[in-house]
Design an enzyme around this catalytic site. Structure first.
Site, short mmCIF file in Angstrom:
data_model
loop_
_atom_site.label_atom_id
_atom_site.label_comp_id
_atom_site.label_asym_id
_atom_site.label_seq_id
_atom_site.Cartn_x
_atom_site.Cartn_y
_atom_site.Cartn_z
N ASP A 1 36.82 26.94 37.93
CA ASP A 1 36.46 26.75 39.05
C ASP A 1 37.23 25.74 39.69
O ASP A 1 37.27 24.64 39.22
CB ASP A 1 35.01 26.40 39.12
N THR B 1 37.87 27.69 46.91
CA THR B 1 38.38 26.15 46.73
C THR B 1 39.81 26.34 46.34
O THR B 1 40.79 25.60 46.79
CB THR B 1 37.53 25.47 45.84
N THR B 2 39.96 27.24 45.25
CA THR B 2 41.46 27.31 44.62
C THR B 2 42.44 27.83 46.00
O THR B 2 43.51 27.25 45.99
CB THR B 2 41.56 28.24 43.53
N ASP C 1 28.58 30.06 42.90
CA ASP C 1 29.78 30.65 43.75
C ASP C 1 29.07 31.81 44.29
O ASP C 1 29.08 32.24 45.45
CB ASP C 1 30.96 30.87 42.96
P1 ADP Z 1 38.86 30.62 44.87
O1 ADP Z 1 38.26 29.19 44.20
O2 ADP Z 1 39.81 30.60 45.79
O3 ADP Z 1 37.64 31.22 45.07
P2 ADP Z 1 39.21 32.79 42.68
O4 ADP Z 1 39.85 32.27 41.18
O5 ADP Z 1 37.75 32.79 42.63
O6 ADP Z 1 39.55 31.42 43.56
O7 ADP Z 1 40.13 33.78 43.01
C1 ADP Z 1 39.62 34.37 44.34
C2 ADP Z 1 40.61 35.26 44.85
O8 ADP Z 1 40.85 36.42 44.10
C3 ADP Z 1 40.48 35.97 46.31
O9 ADP Z 1 41.61 36.00 47.04
C4 ADP Z 1 39.95 37.21 46.10
O10 ADP Z 1 40.09 38.36 47.12
C5 ADP Z 1 40.56 37.69 44.69
N1 ADP Z 1 40.13 38.68 43.92
C6 ADP Z 1 38.72 38.76 43.47
N2 ADP Z 1 38.27 40.05 42.81
C7 ADP Z 1 39.43 40.58 43.06
C8 ADP Z 1 39.79 42.00 42.58
N3 ADP Z 1 38.97 42.74 41.85
N4 ADP Z 1 41.22 42.26 42.68
C9 ADP Z 1 42.10 41.52 43.43
N5 ADP Z 1 41.78 40.49 43.81
C10 ADP Z 1 40.28 39.86 43.69
MG MG Z 2 36.05 32.42 43.92
#
Ligand code: ADP
Ligand code: MG
Length: 546
Positions: free
Chosen positions: A64, A97-98, A391
């Site tokens: 996270d 956030t990331t 989340d």
């Molecule tokens: P954040 O802290 O930004 O939420 P995450 O590690 O949760 O970071 O990653 C979020 C990203 O991963 C988003 O751009 C989301 O669209 C992408 N994502 C989530 N699930 C999938 C998936 N099954 N295939 C491709 N991208 C995905």
């Molecule tokens: Mg996320």
């Protein structure tokens, strides 16, 4: 500001340092980029986890972004500004956030190239602002409305993918959606959710699948007396926020007793008083009482004899949640307790969870506050499940409130990037360069998703651009099978607000950092505060060497 070309005179405390112009800028940019780089590898479903060890040796393992940045002990001011991006994102959207931090880092990286080409920072800032504004408008066009619980569940699943909770995302997503549906309020078409109405209790032990949503409240408390029933159906619950004890005087009082009869009658008086309190509870029709304060031993005995289930020293926040869940009102003076004040639940029950006893108050009609019990094998697992759940429930609440979602997997960023490039052409001049840089910066999301999934970032971005050029605007990174694919049919969905906020706060922060050309830091302004003024450590002055 200064006349006659005279050199400015600064009157500042000894030890104050000032870093200016390009050097200040590049230092700030480098610091901000370093923060962004530190979380990059966690982005997306295939992102890695980080193990954070604090000075006390405590360990947090997480994926996270917000948590990682919160736990990192950062002193560099520009780096702290990037962390603010994560905080804002977390507060408003609970997710992304990331992404927000990575975008901010990329915007700054791209500006560095522009500054090299002698584009003035204010021009870059203006271009970025125009681009962000345009992007916000374009986002609306990409959004589609969500009304079904299925879509909400997909939004939760997207947020949970790649977390350690990913394996049970279906299960947790269902809990998130049910929780949001129970506490969501709708007034004049305006939807609102107070996440405080979803109370989370975590208990280590058992498996994640033992987690449950309860249409009521879970209290991490056991009944005060083992003589009381362990469970009751059709509970009528008195919520009391004063002690069920003999009132103590504020002043120290001494009572002189001269003969044994007096003692007996004195004690009898106390007994009668306590019995009276319990009778009042009974008379109101309550068969359970949750008390925010203490309950006297003797009162416990009377309550247990009356078959009343009682809990003492409940938290104030729990009392409020209880009131919302059971529809009862919290009473201070037992004399005022009446039947209308009682809360109702189908069942109140003490259950052994892990190695402690917890009280479940379930089956509350029209519960406006619900509880979720999260389970997991070890403390680290439950903690990470908790973050994942936050989340998940966060994005579902945002999607429920706004009713608009976008396709994820970098698809929207690829689309925006393309559209912004077209928009830039109509702007012309150096601002065009800034808007183009902004457009390219947005591609950092699909590129990073591809990188983290072990795909070739260059090939994948080319494939992605091609698909978008062919009008397949939902195409994003297929992190599982490689290449690119349609994110709508893959059900990778996220709330519009998450993306919008990420772009906005990343832009604002990048602009803020770019506009700084002078860093004046007083010596000893490190986290240690005033105490270490004389430490004379070169790096402590708020600008440690990178
Ligand atoms: P954040 O802290 O930004 O939420 P995450 O590690 O949760 O970071 O990653 C979020 C990203 O991963 C988003 O751009 C989301 O669209 C992408 N994502 C989530 N699930 C999938 C998936 N099954 N295939 C491709 N991208 C995905
Ligand atoms: Mg996320």
């Amino acid at each position: 500001m200064y006349t006659g070309g005279q050199a400015p005179i600064f009157i500042m405390k000894e030890g104050t340092t000032s870093t200016r112009g390009r050097s200040a800028q590049s230092k700030n940019i480098a610091a901000a980029k370093a923060v962004a780089d530190s979380v990059r590898s966690t982005l997306g479903p295939k992102g890695m986890d980080k193990m954070l060890v604090d000075s006390m040796g405590d360990v947090v393992i997480t994926n996270d972004g917000a948590t990682i940045l919160k736990e990192m002990d950062i002193v560099e001011p520009a780096a702290k500004m990037i962390i603010e991006v994560a905080k804002t994102q977390e507060q408003h959207c609970h997710d992304g956030t990331t992404s927000a931090v990575v975008i901010a880092g990329e915007l700054l990286k791209r500006s560095e190239d522009l500054i090299e080409q002698n584009v003035h920072p204010t021009v870059i800032c203006e271009g970025f602002r125009l681009a962000a504004e345009k992007a916000t408008g374009l986002l609306e066009e990409h959004g589609f409305s969500t009304d079904s619980n299925e879509t909400l569940a997909e939004v939760a699943k997207t947020a949970l993918t790649g977390k350690s909770a990913g394996a049970v995302k279906e299960f947790l997503a269902d809990i998130c959606v049910r929780a949001v549906n129970s506490v969501g309020q709708e007034e004049d078409g305006e939807r609102l959710i107070d996440l405080a109405d979803i109370k989370v209790e975590k208990k280590q032990g058992g498996s994640i699948r033992d987690s449950t949503l309860i249409d009521g409240i879970i209290l991490d408390k056991e009944r005060v007396h083992t003589g009381m029933p362990r469970y009751l159906n059709d509970a009528n619950i008195a919520l009391v926020n004063s002690a069920i004890e003999v009132k103590k005087t504020e002043v120290d009082a001494k009572i002189h007793i001269t003969n044994p009869n007096q003692l007996a009658s004195f004690l009898e008086e106390e007994e009668n008083y306590l019995r009276g309190l319990v009778e009042k509870i009974q008379a109101a029709g309550a068969n359970a009482v949750i008390c925010q304060k203490g309950i006297d031993d003797l009162a416990q005995h009377y309550l247990s004899k009356a078959g009343i289930f009682a809990i003492r020293r409940a938290k104030k926040s729990d009392m409020e949640a209880l009131s919302k869940a059971t529809g009862g009102s919290v009473v201070t003076n037992l004399d005022d307790l009446s039947e209308e004040d009682l809360g109702h639940a189908a069942r109140i029950e003490e259950r052994k969870i892990g190695d402690s006893n917890m009280t479940f108050i379930t089956g509350c009609p029209e519960a406006k506050s619900v509880s979720v019990l999260l389970r997991g094998g070890t403390e680290h697992v439950v903690d990470e499940i908790r973050r994942a759940f936050d989340d998940g429930v966060g994005v579902v609440s945002v999607a429920w409130e706004d009713g608009t979602v976008l396709t994820g997997g970098g698809s929207v960023f690829a689309a925006l990037s393309r559209e912004l490039r077209a928009y830039a052409e109509g702007i012309g001049g150096r601002e065009q360069m800034a808007i183009e840089a902004f457009a390219s910066a947005l591609e950092v999301i699909p590129r990073t998703l591809a990188e983290n999934a072990g795909l070739d970032p260059v090939d994948t971005i080319i494939e992605l651009r091609k698909a978008h050029a062919e009008g397949k605007s939902h195409t994003g990174i297929n992190v599982y099978d490689g290449g690119v694919s349609d994110m709508k049919s893959a059900n990778v969905l996220e709330p519009l607000r998450v993306v919008e906020q990420a772009i906005q706060s990343a832009t604002e922060t990048a602009v803020m950092i770019l506009r700084i050309d002078d860093v004046i830091s007083s010596k000893g302004m490190s986290s240690g505060g005033m105490g270490d003024m004389d430490m004379g450590m070169g790096g402590m002055g708020g600008m440690p060497p990178m």
